[in-house]
Design a protein around this motif. Structure first.
Motif, PDB file in Angstrom:
ATOM      1  N   HIS A 134      28.721  54.760  29.508  1.00  0.00           N
ATOM      2  CA  HIS A 134      29.413  55.567  30.100  1.00  0.00           C
ATOM      3  C   HIS A 134      29.585  55.145  31.664  1.00  0.00           C
ATOM      4  CE1 HIS A 134      31.537  59.175  31.871  1.00  0.00           C
ATOM      5  NE2 HIS A 134      30.572  59.432  32.924  1.00  0.00           N
ATOM      6  N   THR A 135      30.584  54.878  32.073  1.00  0.00           N
ATOM      7  CA  THR A 135      31.143  54.661  33.380  1.00  0.00           C
ATOM      8  C   THR A 135      31.530  55.563  34.342  1.00  0.00           C
ATOM      9  OG1 THR A 135      31.903  52.269  32.773  1.00  0.00           O
ATOM     10  CG2 THR A 135      32.664  52.826  34.791  1.00  0.00           C
ATOM     11  N   VAL A 136      30.518  55.951  35.469  1.00  0.00           N
ATOM     12  CA  VAL A 136      31.020  57.025  36.279  1.00  0.00           C
ATOM     13  C   VAL A 136      32.103  56.809  36.936  1.00  0.00           C
ATOM     14  CG1 VAL A 136      29.659  58.379  38.128  1.00  0.00           C
ATOM     15  CG2 VAL A 136      28.467  57.259  36.497  1.00  0.00           C
ATOM     16  N   THR A 137      32.626  57.844  37.234  1.00  0.00           N
ATOM     17  CA  THR A 137      34.066  58.150  38.070  1.00  0.00           C
ATOM     18  C   THR A 137      34.067  59.118  38.999  1.00  0.00           C
ATOM     19  OG1 THR A 137      35.396  58.998  36.259  1.00  0.00           O
ATOM     20  CG2 THR A 137      35.540  56.859  36.195  1.00  0.00           C
ATOM     21  N   LEU A 138      34.951  59.150  39.967  1.00  0.00           N
ATOM     22  CA  LEU A 138      35.064  60.052  40.746  1.00  0.00           C
ATOM     23  C   LEU A 138      35.210  61.541  40.337  1.00  0.00           C
ATOM     24  CD1 LEU A 138      35.283  60.765  43.973  1.00  0.00           C
ATOM     25  CD2 LEU A 138      37.737  60.607  43.756  1.00  0.00           C
ATOM     26  N   ASP A 139      34.446  62.595  40.671  1.00  0.00           N
ATOM     27  CA  ASP A 139      34.397  63.813  40.062  1.00  0.00           C
ATOM     28  C   ASP A 139      34.532  63.873  38.702  1.00  0.00           C
ATOM     29  OD1 ASP A 139      34.816  66.420  40.396  1.00  0.00           O
ATOM     30  OD2 ASP A 139      36.930  66.599  40.306  1.00  0.00           O
ATOM     31  N   ASP A 140      33.305  63.193  38.097  1.00  0.00           N
ATOM     32  CA  ASP A 140      33.243  62.945  36.486  1.00  0.00           C
ATOM     33  C   ASP A 140      33.059  64.336  36.032  1.00  0.00           C
ATOM     34  OD1 ASP A 140      33.050  61.492  34.417  1.00  0.00           O
ATOM     35  OD2 ASP A 140      31.907  60.095  35.106  1.00  0.00           O
ATOM     36  N   ASP A 141      33.362  64.062  34.691  1.00  0.00           N
ATOM     37  CA  ASP A 141      33.217  65.266  33.833  1.00  0.00           C
ATOM     38  C   ASP A 141      31.773  65.370  33.024  1.00  0.00           C
ATOM     39  OD1 ASP A 141      33.237  67.389  31.832  1.00  0.00           O
ATOM     40  OD2 ASP A 141      35.273  66.974  31.342  1.00  0.00           O
ATOM     41  N   VAL A 142      30.989  66.323  33.509  1.00  0.00           N
ATOM     42  CA  VAL A 142      29.445  66.391  32.779  1.00  0.00           C
ATOM     43  C   VAL A 142      29.826  66.513  31.306  1.00  0.00           C
ATOM     44  CG1 VAL A 142      27.438  67.719  32.683  1.00  0.00           C
ATOM     45  CG2 VAL A 142      28.484  67.356  34.949  1.00  0.00           C
ATOM     46  N   THR A 143      30.531  67.183  30.738  1.00  0.00           N
ATOM     47  CA  THR A 143      30.740  67.231  29.387  1.00  0.00           C
ATOM     48  C   THR A 143      30.999  66.072  28.672  1.00  0.00           C
ATOM     49  OG1 THR A 143      33.179  68.122  29.741  1.00  0.00           O
ATOM     50  CG2 THR A 143      31.412  69.886  29.503  1.00  0.00           C
ATOM     51  N   LEU A 144      31.904  65.111  29.393  1.00  0.00           N
ATOM     52  CA  LEU A 144      32.339  63.906  28.809  1.00  0.00           C
ATOM     53  C   LEU A 144      30.852  63.068  28.498  1.00  0.00           C
ATOM     54  CD1 LEU A 144      34.389  61.944  27.917  1.00  0.00           C
ATOM     55  CD2 LEU A 144      34.678  61.320  30.224  1.00  0.00           C
ATOM     56  N   VAL A 145      30.005  63.361  29.501  1.00  0.00           N
ATOM     57  CA  VAL A 145      28.777  62.280  29.461  1.00  0.00           C
ATOM     58  C   VAL A 145      28.069  62.619  28.156  1.00  0.00           C
ATOM     59  CG1 VAL A 145      26.816  61.641  30.702  1.00  0.00           C
ATOM     60  CG2 VAL A 145      28.743  61.718  31.813  1.00  0.00           C
ATOM     61  N   GLU A 146      27.918  63.984  28.277  1.00  0.00           N
ATOM     62  CA  GLU A 146      27.184  64.617  27.074  1.00  0.00           C
ATOM     63  C   GLU A 146      27.855  64.114  25.664  1.00  0.00           C
ATOM     64  OE1 GLU A 146      25.320  68.543  29.548  1.00  0.00           O
ATOM     65  OE2 GLU A 146      27.193  68.588  28.349  1.00  0.00           O
ATOM     66  N   ALA A 147      28.957  64.260  25.687  1.00  0.00           N
ATOM     67  CA  ALA A 147      29.928  63.880  24.283  1.00  0.00           C
ATOM     68  C   ALA A 147      29.506  62.406  24.408  1.00  0.00           C
ATOM     69  CB  ALA A 147      31.069  64.156  24.526  1.00  0.00           C
ATOM     70  N   VAL A 148      29.675  61.720  25.185  1.00  0.00           N
ATOM     71  CA  VAL A 148      29.495  60.178  24.913  1.00  0.00           C
ATOM     72  C   VAL A 148      27.998  59.932  24.413  1.00  0.00           C
ATOM     73  CG1 VAL A 148      29.150  57.833  25.919  1.00  0.00           C
ATOM     74  CG2 VAL A 148      31.267  59.334  26.372  1.00  0.00           C
ATOM     75  N   ALA A 149      26.922  60.472  24.885  1.00  0.00           N
ATOM     76  CA  ALA A 149      25.556  60.339  24.337  1.00  0.00           C
ATOM     77  C   ALA A 149      25.071  60.880  22.983  1.00  0.00           C
ATOM     78  CB  ALA A 149      24.745  60.743  25.293  1.00  0.00           C
ATOM     79  N   HIS A 150      26.057  61.813  22.593  1.00  0.00           N
ATOM     80  CA  HIS A 150      25.742  62.671  21.532  1.00  0.00           C
ATOM     81  C   HIS A 150      25.578  61.851  20.238  1.00  0.00           C
ATOM     82  CE1 HIS A 150      25.470  66.120  18.893  1.00  0.00           C
ATOM     83  NE2 HIS A 150      26.455  65.407  18.092  1.00  0.00           N
ATOM     84  N   GLY A 151      24.311  62.098  19.309  1.00  0.00           N
ATOM     85  CA  GLY A 151      24.329  61.261  18.440  1.00  0.00           C
ATOM     86  C   GLY A 151      23.646  59.848  18.501  1.00  0.00           C
ATOM     87  N   ARG A 152      23.185  59.386  19.965  1.00  0.00           N
ATOM     88  CA  ARG A 152      23.042  58.200  20.088  1.00  0.00           C
ATOM     89  C   ARG A 152      21.679  57.933  20.319  1.00  0.00           C
ATOM     90  NH1 ARG A 152      27.834  58.086  18.639  1.00  0.00           N
ATOM     91  NH2 ARG A 152      29.413  57.093  19.338  1.00  0.00           N
ATOM     92  N   ASP A 153      21.073  56.665  20.289  1.00  0.00           N
ATOM     93  CA  ASP A 153      19.801  56.414  20.371  1.00  0.00           C
ATOM     94  C   ASP A 153      19.491  56.125  21.982  1.00  0.00           C
ATOM     95  OD1 ASP A 153      18.866  56.603  17.566  1.00  0.00           O
ATOM     96  OD2 ASP A 153      20.488  54.943  17.527  1.00  0.00           O
TER      97      ASP A 153
END
Length: 325
Positions: A211-230
């Motif tokens: 996940h590449t962090v951007t200005l005013d980033d979305d917390v739910t996006l980070v959690e979605a990207v990490a879902h089901g990953r190791d």
């Protein structure tokens, strides 16, 4: 003295421009025949797959590394791989993480295809073969030869979308150059011990997100990207910062999987304890994130996936990044 050439696809092997653009058509024999001076070095050409580098997988790269190792065991002085440049920085580092041999494994490609004026593929191939054959290039791990420069796989990056001087090592500079046909090494960084072999099924089952962090980033996006990953690699601002709202979420993720902190800048290291605000590198390390050091996000993702696929536990991951980063 024999150099084995494994050819994939990419710009270096493209020809036949038409309405849909150039396509990969040149064989390894075609490539070698177009290079003046290459005949002076015995070359064993082996075509692998004419595919864009964007289509390559970890397993294909690891299989190629195994074939390259077999060639060295059979007496090859060194090995060259030609491929597309889009993912070359990643495939080179992946190969470097597991390459155990003193013999050089050298990757190269081209930015200008053979249908254009001034194609750079022949010069890059000649330089790569000379590096692979050079006694001075031994014990340096996997290398990238491009634009008559020699780069270590763990430092090199593609820095421009079209320039023939695209490959650079921002944190270290080139290890050397090819000058008047001679390989001139300027420095010899120490090698890391190769990682253990990874089973294909374990590799396929191990997934790591970036996940590449951007200005005013979305917390739910980070959690979605990490879902089901190791595991997760975070490309943070500057020296390793994220918006304050992301810090608790990243800490919660770090409690259940390795989360590695890197910088999205393209050069330099994340810091460890300079800034103390919420979302700073100090705060994130306190929440359990792993310091990625000098590794860029793409290389950190490669290392983390291999570590997890080979069974590294939670304690081993920070230790490995301390060595490699």
């Amino acid at each position: 003295m024999t150099v084995v050439l494994f050819t994939l696809g990419g710009t270096i092997a493209m020809a036949g421009a038409g309405s849909t653009g150039v396509v990969a058509r040149l064989t390894g024999a075609d490539l070698a025949a177009a290079v003046p001076g290459l005949a002076e070095i015995p070359l064993d050409v082996r075509d692998v797959a004419a595919v864009p580098s964007a289509a390559l997988t970890y397993q294909q790269v690891l299989d190629l590394v195994e074939a390259a190792g077999a060639a060295v065991a059979d007496g090859a002085t060194g090995v060259v791989v030609t491929q597309g440049t889009d993912t070359l920085e990643e495939t080179a580092y992946l190969a470097d993480l597991v390459w155990p041999h003193p013999a050089p494994l050298v990757l190269t490609g081209a930015m200008r295809n053979p249908t254009l004026a001034g194609p750079d593929g022949p010069a890059n191939l000649l330089a790569a073969v000379r590096v692979a054959a050079a006694p001075t290039a031994r014990d340096l791990g996997v290398l990238v030869a491009f634009n008559d420069e020699i780069h270590a796989a763990r430092f090199v990056r593609k820095t421009h979308s079209t320039s023939t001087a695209t490959f650079a090592s921002p944190n270290a500079g080139p290890l050397g150059h090819v000058i008047e046909g001679q390989v001139r090494l300027l420095t010899r960084p120490p090698r890391h011990e190769p990682l253990p072999p990874v089973a294909a099924d374990r590799l396929a089952a191990t997934r790591v997100a970036l996940h590449t962090v951007t200005l005013d980033d979305d917390v739910t996006l980070v959690e979605a990207v990490a879902h089901g990953r190791d595991g997760l690699v975070v490309a943070g601002f500057g020296v390793g910062h994220v918006p304050p709202d992301l810090a608790p979420a990243l800490g919660a993720l770090a409690a259940r999987m390795p989360v590695v902190l890197t910088s999205r800048t393209g050069a330099g290291s994340v810091l460890r304890h300079t800034y103390g605000a919420i979302g700073s590198e100090t705060d994130l390390r306190r929440r359990g994130l792993v310091d990625g050091g000098l590794l860029d996000p793409y290389k950190a993702k490669l290392l983390l996936r291999l570590l997890l696929a080979t069974g590294a536990d939670r304690a081993a991951v920070p230790d490995a990044f301390a060595r490699h980063g």
